[in-house]
Design an enzyme around this catalytic site. Structure first.
Site, short mmCIF file in Angstrom:
data_model
loop_
_atom_site.label_atom_id
_atom_site.label_comp_id
_atom_site.label_asym_id
_atom_site.label_seq_id
_atom_site.Cartn_x
_atom_site.Cartn_y
_atom_site.Cartn_z
N HIS A 20 0.83 -1.20 0.00
CA HIS A 20 0.00 0.00 0.00
C HIS A 20 0.87 1.26 0.00
CE1 HIS A 20 -3.95 -1.98 0.81
NE2 HIS A 20 -3.11 -2.95 1.14
N ASP A 120 -6.21 5.64 1.27
CA ASP A 120 -6.13 4.22 0.91
C ASP A 120 -7.51 3.58 0.86
OD1 ASP A 120 -4.02 1.88 0.76
OD2 ASP A 120 -5.68 1.16 2.00
#
Ligand code: UDP
Ligand code: UDP
Length: 467
Positions: A20, A120
């Site tokens: 990520h 995210d």
């Protein structure tokens, strides 16, 4: 590039794990190159050393990026869960701290109001109220494929059924077979499934979705998403990839042992083996892989992980993980290099000696292999990885995947099977041609006038105008 004098100010909030963090930092670099002012919110402490090292390199390379530390509250879950899930949970529980944090941006930023907030994919529910209260356009960076995003968006609808049939038919996309469904989603009480069901219906409330993919390889899927075929009222889905490994902050420093070893190997002769940043296979499976590599007869560069999180990694040496017998066979054969440390995957995939990649099909690894034109032998082990492997085989056509190997730990995959699959990959000329085509398409997408480059330019222009 824009002639506008207005500066767009973009705040970015990544989540846990290299899978990520890396795409967020690459996006941050791209936004800097498009003359945006970037604030990077960094959840602290990070889970792994790899994350904290990458952040330090990033801030040295981009001193103009403003850093805001988000000091995390502890997770509400038990400590023996996956450390990356615990961190997702801790970040979610700490998102209410974002409002005061963002309102108190440091003096150099006071004259700039925020143009956009990109966060995210794992943080939709907790960030949505904060972004709405600040009144800023907000987007998620979905750190997997457009195919996976189709699945993610459609999942709540699909979850109404019991998955007893053959899998899930997704309108506008194809179907995902039952055996490819991320296993954690089948657990009705699991935290992963809860997050999907809570977050996914809220994608329609976003201003847009960013993907690290490109039109040339996922055009049909992107069209279906944008036409509202998968989910009605889908906001614009922008393909901005491939996110190119960034010379400025990745691989700074010395060329390590692996690269020096690769320098001595013939072109296209080496299979590179790495299952990403967070998978540590059981030792009996690790030994079968070693056996398979030796049996294949090809040269190999193998990254072995003894523990999920690299901070704990010092405990067992390489010989402890491989066993003395295998370690001796590898040394005697003198065809392979095994390392038990973080490697610079970008430079490895870019090295002319590398002719194949035995990968778990984490999305970043798939996209990096596409960008450098390296054929993949996929062994998807968890989560979205079978959906990504399907992409490699069907959309990209630059790899193979042995479906009967199953998920991580489903069965012991024997050295013989692994050796045969490596030979099949490394001897297949047509995969090399296909990988070369994908590489060209990837470079076209982000080059001048390429689809992804135009998408990014349009978005940043829009942000600048709204200042
Ligand atoms: N990576 C690396 N060196 C390593 C292991 C991984 O540079 O030793 C990088 C890899 O290039 C990719 C990321 O870590 O950018 C892993 O992300 P991916 O989505 O492939 O898999 P995950 O780790 O999330 O399972
Ligand atoms: N590029 C990058 N990081 C990389 C590889 C490539 O930023 O790790 C960019 C770089 O700007 C270059 C383009 O992608 O112009 C094409 O990449 P290539 O590796 O072919 O670079 P070249 O060998 O042409 O310098």
């Amino acid at each position: 590039m824009s002639s506008s004098s207005c500066v767009a100010h973009v705040a970015l909030l990544p989540s846990a794990g290299m899978g990520h963090l890396t795409p967020f930092l690459r996006l941050a670099a791209m936004l800097c190159h498009h003359h945006c002012h970037v604030t990077l919110i960094t959840p602290k402490p990070t889970v792994s050393n790899a994350e904290s090292n990458l952040l330090s390199k990033f801030f040295s390379a981009f001193p103009q990026v403003n850093q805001l530390n988000l000091h995390l509250l502890p997770s509400s879950h038990t400590a023996n869960a996956d450390p990356f899930f615990l961190q997702f949970d801790a970040i979610r529980r700490s998102c209410h701290l974002l409002h005061p944090l963002l309102s108190s941006l440091s003096p150099p930023l006071r004259h700039l109001s925020m143009s956009s907030f990109v966060y995210d994919m794992t943080l939709i529910s907790p960030v949505l109220p904060v972004a709405t209260a600040i009144g800023v356009p907000h987007y998620i960076l979905f750190t997997s494929s457009a195919s996976m995003f189709c699945f993610y968006s459609y999942f709540p609808k699909a979850a109404e059924s019991t998955f007893d049939g053959d899998g899930i038919d997704i309108p506008g996309f194809s179907s995902v077979s039952k055996s490819s469904l991320p296993p954690q989603l089948l657990d009705r009480d699991g935290i992963y499934r809860k997050l999907f069901l809570e977050d996914s219906p809220k994608v329609t409330k976003l201003h847009g979705v960013f993907l690290n993919t490109f039109e040339e390889v996922e055009s049909k899927t992107l069209k279906a998403l944008n036409a509202g075929e998968v989910v009605k009222d889908m906001p614009p889905v922008h393909a901005l990839g491939p996110f190119v490994p960034c010379y400025e902050f990745e691989g700074l420093g010395e060329r390590g042992e692996s690269l020096k070893w690769l320098d001595k190997q013939p072109n296209g002769s080496v299979i590179y083996v790495c299952f990403g940043s967070r998978i540590a296979l059981k030792s009996n499976q690790i030994r079968e892989i070693g056996d398979g590599l030796v049996r294949s007869g090809f040269r190999f560069l193998w990254v072995v992980k003894g523990n999920k999180v690299d901070k704990e990694d010092e405990e067992k040496g390489l010989e402890g993980v491989l066993g003395i017998e295998l370690a001796e066979r590898i040394t005697k054969d003198n065809k392979g290099l095994v390392v038990k440390e973080w490697v610079d995957q970008r430079q490895i995939l870019d090295h002319s000696a590398v002719g194949g990649f035995f990968s778990h099909c984490g999305w970043n690894s798939v996209i990096e292999a596409a960008f450098y034109g390296v054929p993949i032998l996929g062994w998807p082990l968890l989560g979205d990885q079978k959906i990504n492997a399907e992409f490699v085989v069907s959309n990209g056509g630059f790899g193979i995947w042995k479906k009967d190997w199953g998920w991580e730990g489903e069965r012991l995959v024997r050295g013989e099977e692994i050796g045969d699959a490596i030979k099949e990959l490394m001897r297949n000329e047509s995969l090399i041609t296909k990988a070369e085509e994908v590489k060209m398409a990837a470079r076209k997408a982000i080059g001048v006038g390429g689809g992804s480059e135009i998408n990014l330019q349009k978005i940043t222009e829009q942000w600048k105008k709204s200042q």
